[in-house]
Design a protein around this motif. Structure first.
Motif, PDB file in Angstrom:
ATOM      1  N   ALA A 401       0.832  -1.200   0.000  1.00 15.62           N
ATOM      2  CA  ALA A 401       0.000   0.000   0.000  1.00 15.62           C
ATOM      3  C   ALA A 401       0.872   1.257   0.000  1.00 15.62           C
ATOM      4  CB  ALA A 401      -0.927   0.000   1.216  1.00 15.62           C
ATOM      5  N   GLU A 402       1.926   1.241   0.808  1.00 14.73           N
ATOM      6  CA  GLU A 402       2.817   2.389   0.907  1.00 14.73           C
ATOM      7  C   GLU A 402       3.557   2.634  -0.414  1.00 14.73           C
ATOM      8  OE1 GLU A 402       4.483   5.680   2.245  1.00 14.73           O
ATOM      9  OE2 GLU A 402       3.200   4.514   3.586  1.00 14.73           O
ATOM     10  N   LYS A 403       3.964   1.545  -1.096  1.00 15.92           N
ATOM     11  CA  LYS A 403       4.663   1.698  -2.383  1.00 15.92           C
ATOM     12  C   LYS A 403       3.787   2.406  -3.407  1.00 15.92           C
ATOM     13  CE  LYS A 403       7.866  -2.211  -2.125  1.00 15.92           C
ATOM     14  NZ  LYS A 403       8.253  -3.536  -2.697  1.00 15.92           N
ATOM     15  N   ILE A 404       2.518   1.985  -3.480  1.00 18.62           N
ATOM     16  CA  ILE A 404       1.597   2.615  -4.427  1.00 18.62           C
ATOM     17  C   ILE A 404       1.340   4.054  -4.023  1.00 18.62           C
ATOM     18  CG2 ILE A 404      -0.740   2.527  -5.393  1.00 18.62           C
ATOM     19  CD1 ILE A 404      -0.656  -0.509  -4.877  1.00 18.62           C
ATOM     20  N   PHE A 405       1.176   4.271  -2.735  1.00 15.75           N
ATOM     21  CA  PHE A 405       0.926   5.610  -2.202  1.00 15.75           C
ATOM     22  C   PHE A 405       2.057   6.561  -2.570  1.00 15.75           C
ATOM     23  CE2 PHE A 405       1.536   8.692   1.244  1.00 15.75           C
ATOM     24  CZ  PHE A 405       0.293   9.296   1.297  1.00 15.75           C
ATOM     25  N   GLN A 406       3.281   6.112  -2.464  1.00 13.59           N
ATOM     26  CA  GLN A 406       4.439   6.967  -2.734  1.00 13.59           C
ATOM     27  C   GLN A 406       4.552   7.354  -4.201  1.00 13.59           C
ATOM     28  OE1 GLN A 406       6.325   8.510  -0.644  1.00 13.59           O
ATOM     29  NE2 GLN A 406       5.470   7.522   1.178  1.00 13.59           N
ATOM     30  N   ARG A 407       3.929   6.561  -5.090  1.00 13.65           N
ATOM     31  CA  ARG A 407       3.978   6.888  -6.520  1.00 13.65           C
ATOM     32  C   ARG A 407       2.984   7.979  -6.915  1.00 13.65           C
ATOM     33  NH1 ARG A 407       3.773   0.626  -8.281  1.00 13.65           N
ATOM     34  NH2 ARG A 407       5.857  -0.005  -7.579  1.00 13.65           N
ATOM     35  N   VAL A 408       2.037   8.244  -6.009  1.00 14.80           N
ATOM     36  CA  VAL A 408       1.027   9.269  -6.294  1.00 14.80           C
ATOM     37  C   VAL A 408       1.632  10.645  -6.024  1.00 14.80           C
ATOM     38  CG1 VAL A 408      -1.260  10.145  -5.718  1.00 14.80           C
ATOM     39  CG2 VAL A 408      -0.819   7.679  -5.685  1.00 14.80           C
ATOM     40  N   ILE A 409       1.576  11.502  -7.020  1.00 13.01           N
ATOM     41  CA  ILE A 409       2.172  12.833  -6.875  1.00 13.01           C
ATOM     42  C   ILE A 409       1.199  13.783  -6.167  1.00 13.01           C
ATOM     43  CG2 ILE A 409       3.101  14.836  -8.109  1.00 13.01           C
ATOM     44  CD1 ILE A 409       3.976  12.865 -10.319  1.00 13.01           C
TER      45      ILE A 409
END
Length: 565
Positions: A401-409
């Motif tokens: 979840a955190e990996k996907i979250f970090q890709r969101v600008i």
């Protein structure tokens, strides 16, 4: 002059000093005396004034009107030549507000229109007369031309004025006049305007025209709401039965759609019996209607009756099964979709699939769906990305979840709330706090959901000081009012840390009604501290609020079991 005492002191000093108060001071005194019911003194002061202006007369006339002494108010109204729009509106409002004075109000308005040619009628005048018309039994005394003329002289007021006029005309069966007002400035028509006109036509027996207006409303870009459907339901149903659906397929499907959105599936069934299975638009509305109510047997039967399925009915079927948490059926339906449809699932279907994975906490299937999204190149919009983050966090894979979250600008409030909630539920309070501070720093304003997630993190980790700080910050720094769950969370936090004295003090400052959630949290704190005395104090209130909630009865029993009762 802030109080009656100040006014009396000043008035006595003026009399003793032998000087006459100014216009402004005298008007203030009249206002203060009138406000405290000293009408005789206010009137006496008016009589003693060597000169009076319009404010003087308005103050005393308004005082008599508020005391419901309309005869005296009218005598003063007639006695003065210093009248402005406030004077007329006050007297008019007094007549309209009092029972049995409708004729006086109407005569005053008609008699004084010529006398106040230099005064432009305002919104208050107009709405006052509309209230009179809407509540009167006879509009004939007040001619159509006078009503239209009055409206035209008001200029462009707020939509409320136009809506009130449309309602008054419909009530008195003046539908052409209502339509004239409605279409005079189409850009000002809001959802209330449309609902008022639709309801007016339906209640006056013009059901077909009301239904056409209903469809026209959608074409104009104004969305329907529950009041729209409520306006149509009974009248249109009677008309449908009377005319045996002698309409084109588009109109009949519109009727079905109205009933479905009203949740009246019995009427839907009667219409369906009449029109049969030939109208695919009506069947589509029925599928959506039954699915929204959780009747998946009827939904599936109607779905299978369609020779061709569009994305609307597929989505309704997926959503219905997800809502009723029939997880296995959802995955079977996905296989059926792949077998029968040449297109890819749309975003709403994919969101439903991600939701069902989160419900089941099915991590393996979750990764399979995520891989599928990447493989076929489906565009990942904000909702899909947020759903993926939510799914991974609920399945216990907070790292994904955190990996996907970090890709969101550009991160919005929703995705922050999902991450904070995910970390809170898994006991990662430091990460939850870190994300909260980050969102505030980036200008994303937290809401009630954010604070509940943050408080949950503090509760699970027993961070009392941090929890107290964020609870106070809700109202003070972000103007977010605490709700039931926020109060319950704080009580549980104190209970888990064996601080029963803080629980008791906190309960006294709760500013909403104590419901089962708050009382249950308090009871749990009593159980942890083994305090049955305090538990008994809330026992009666708790049992009266929980109804058939067996969990609270068990909780209460556990408290008493401590002392062997």
């Amino acid at each position: 002059m802030r109080s009656l005492k100040d006014g009396l002191i000043y008035h006595v000093q003026a009399i003793k000093g032998g000087f006459t108060p100014t216009f402004f001071t005298s008007n203030q005194l009249i206002h203060v005396y009138s406000k405290h019911g000293l009408l005789h003194d206010a009137h006496k002061l008016l009589d003693e004034m060597p000169e009076r202006n319009v404010f003087s007369w308005n103050a005393i006339i308004s005082a008599y009107i508020k005391s419901q002494k309309l005869k005296q108010a009218r005598a003063l109204f007639d006695a003065t030549s210093n009248r402005d729009l406030v004077t007329y509106n006050s007297m008019l409002s007094g007549y309209v507000s009092a029972d049995g004075h409708e004729a006086h109000a109407l005569k005053l308005f008609l008699d004084t229109r010529s006398a106040c040619e230099g005064i432009k009628i305002d919104e208050f005048t107009f709405t006052t007369m509309l209230n009179l018309i809407a509540n009167a039994n006879d509009l004939n005394r007040f001619s159509d031309s006078s009503l239209i003329d009055m409206y035209s002289k008001c200029g462009c007021f707020k939509e409320a004025c136009r809506n009130a006029m449309v309602a008054a005309c419909c009530k008195e069966h003046k539908l052409e006049m209502a339509l004239d007002v409605f279409w005079r400035e189409p850009k000002l028509n809001d959802i209330v305007s449309w609902n008022t006109l639709i309801s007016g036509y339906a209640q006056n027996g013009y059901e077909e025209e009301s239904l056409r207006l209903f469809l026209c409303m959608a074409e104009s870009g104004i969305g329907w709401n529950e009041h729209t459907f409520a306006s149509l339901e009974k009248e249109v149903h009677a008309w449908v039965l009377k005319n045996e659906i002698s309409l084109n397929p588009f109109i009949s499907s519109g009727i079905v759609d109205v009933y479905c959105k009203c949740g009246n599936m019995k009427y839907v069934e009667s219409v369906h019996t009449t029109i049969g299975n030939g109208n695919c638009y009506a069947i589509t509305s029925m599928i959506v209607g039954y699915a929204s109510q959780g009747n998946m047997v009827e939904t599936r039967t109607l779905f299978d009756s369609l020779p061709e399925k569009n994305s609307v009915v597929w989505t309704a079927l997926f959503s219905g099964y997800v809502r009723s948490q029939q997880c296995e059926v959802v995955f079977e339906l996905l296989c059926e979709f792949y077998a029968k449809e040449a297109t890819l699932p749309d975003a709403v279907i994919l969101l439903n699939l991600l939701s069902i994975c989160a419900i089941q906490a099915a991590l393996g299937l979750e990764k399979h769906i995520h891989a599928y999204l990447l493989r076929v190149g489906i565009e990942m919009d904000e909702k899909l990305i947020t759903a993926l983050v939510d799914m991974y966090s609920k399945c216990g894979s907070i790292a994904y979840a955190e990996k996907i979250f970090q890709r969101v600008i550009d991160r919005d409030l929703v995705i922050y709330n999902v991450m904070i909630t995910g970390y809170a539920h898994q006991g990662h309070e430091n990460e939850a706090i870190q994300h909260f501070e980050e969102m505030v720093e980036k200008g994303v304003r937290p809401n009630a959901v954010t604070f509940l997630a943050f408080l949950s993190a503090c509760r699970y980790s027993r961070l009392v000081e941090q929890g107290e700080k964020i609870f106070l910050s809700m109202r003070k720094d972000f103007n977010v009012l605490p709700e039931t769950n926020h109060y319950a969370c704080m009580i549980d936090l104190y209970g888990r840390t064996n601080q029963l004295e803080k629980v008791v003090a906190f309960m006294r400052m709760v500013q909403i009604e104590l419901d089962a959630a708050i009382l249950g949290a308090f009871l749990n704190a009593c159980r942890i501290k083994e305090n049955t005395v305090l538990a008994r104090e809330v026992e009666e209130k708790l049992l009266s609020s929980v109804g058939d909630d067996g969990a609270q009865y068990v909780q209460l029993a556990n408290v008493y079991a401590i002392e062997g009762n």
